[in-house]
Design an enzyme around this catalytic site. Sequence first.
Site, PDB file in Angstrom:
ATOM      1  N   GLU A   1       1.059  -6.926   4.841  1.00 19.52           N
ATOM      2  CA  GLU A   1       1.461  -5.526   4.959  1.00 19.52           C
ATOM      3  C   GLU A   1       1.245  -5.055   6.397  1.00 19.52           C
ATOM      4  O   GLU A   1       0.364  -5.557   7.099  1.00 19.52           O
ATOM      5  CB  GLU A   1       0.639  -4.628   4.014  1.00 19.52           C
ATOM      6  CG  GLU A   1       0.853  -4.922   2.533  1.00 19.52           C
ATOM      7  CD  GLU A   1       2.193  -4.447   2.011  1.00 19.52           C
ATOM      8  OE1 GLU A   1       2.903  -3.743   2.755  1.00 19.52           O
ATOM      9  OE2 GLU A   1       2.534  -4.789   0.860  1.00 19.52           O
ATOM     10  N   CYS A   2       2.053  -4.067   6.819  1.00 16.66           N
ATOM     11  CA  CYS A   2       1.966  -3.562   8.193  1.00 16.66           C
ATOM     12  C   CYS A   2       0.907  -2.484   8.356  1.00 16.66           C
ATOM     13  O   CYS A   2       0.589  -2.084   9.468  1.00 16.66           O
ATOM     14  CB  CYS A   2       3.313  -2.980   8.622  1.00 16.66           C
ATOM     15  SG  CYS A   2       3.787  -1.507   7.677  1.00 16.66           S
ATOM     16  N   GLY A   3       0.350  -2.002   7.247  1.00 17.06           N
ATOM     17  CA  GLY A   3      -0.688  -0.988   7.349  1.00 17.06           C
ATOM     18  C   GLY A   3      -0.340   0.315   6.664  1.00 17.06           C
ATOM     19  O   GLY A   3      -1.218   1.067   6.266  1.00 17.06           O
TER      20      GLY A   3
END
Length: 299
Positions: free
Chosen positions: A261-263
């Site tokens: 996930e990118c955050g």
Amino acid sequence: MSAYEERPLSPRDSESGYASGSSSEASITEVFFTKPHLKHLNQQLQKLEPEDILKWCIVSLPSLYQTTAFGLTGLVTVDMLARLKDSMSTQVDLIFLDTLHHFKETMSLVDKVQKRYPQVNLHVYKPQGADNTEEFVRKYGEKLWETNEELYDWVAKVEPAQRAYSELQVKAVLTGRRKSQGGKRGDLDIIEVDEAGLIKINPLANWNFGQVQDYIKRNNVPYNELLDRGYKSVGDWHSTQPIKEGEDERAGRWKGRAKTECGIHNSRSKYAQFLREQELKMQEEALRQAVETGLKVEA
């Protein structure tokens, strides 16, 4: 007050699942779900088709937006919402996080979507203090995603997302996450509430890639041409690759690394801790420079 906060429930709360606190409009809280109510909603929403979930969202949730990077699932949601327009009066605006590192094919798709769905309002948010890649490099340095991955996620995605939620007063967002994408998404609920009280709805959580693709083809929805070149999930150009037969949809994102996930969909407290660590590093560096300057003066 968080939309998912634990507190003693009155008999009225337990029966309805809502907590308004009072019948006075001035004292009614923002959207609030008790744990039993949220569990009940997910049990019921799991049985519905995506179009019906979207209808429920429009009727039930104020300040509803769709966050999208114009991936295949998000495009299905855009098209479904456009088709609901005849029977539902509420327009759901789009929030697009332009990291300044998207593929040119992605940016071209944004234009195509705006032409296909001219009635949709698009809100674009970029990294703070940067309108283009050159400004981003001047402000944050070369290849920040390699030198400081956490900081890159923060400045390119997480902070712009939180700024969008704040400025637009977002209470609920539609996402394009699905269980079949694998990783942490394997046990997705239809409706979630994050630490800050933001309600996240995953209307196509139970669909697989084939169902999404069939919808796109059947309804002639514009899509990213990279999908015809072996990509299934498209993010920033520096962290996205085509995938091989049999791999998970998102295997091409951060390939060869544990990251999935990118955050944006990670715990916000993780980023609060990250920001504190960054601040401490800056303070330590300022102190070190002050000491060195003092030593040079004494010499």
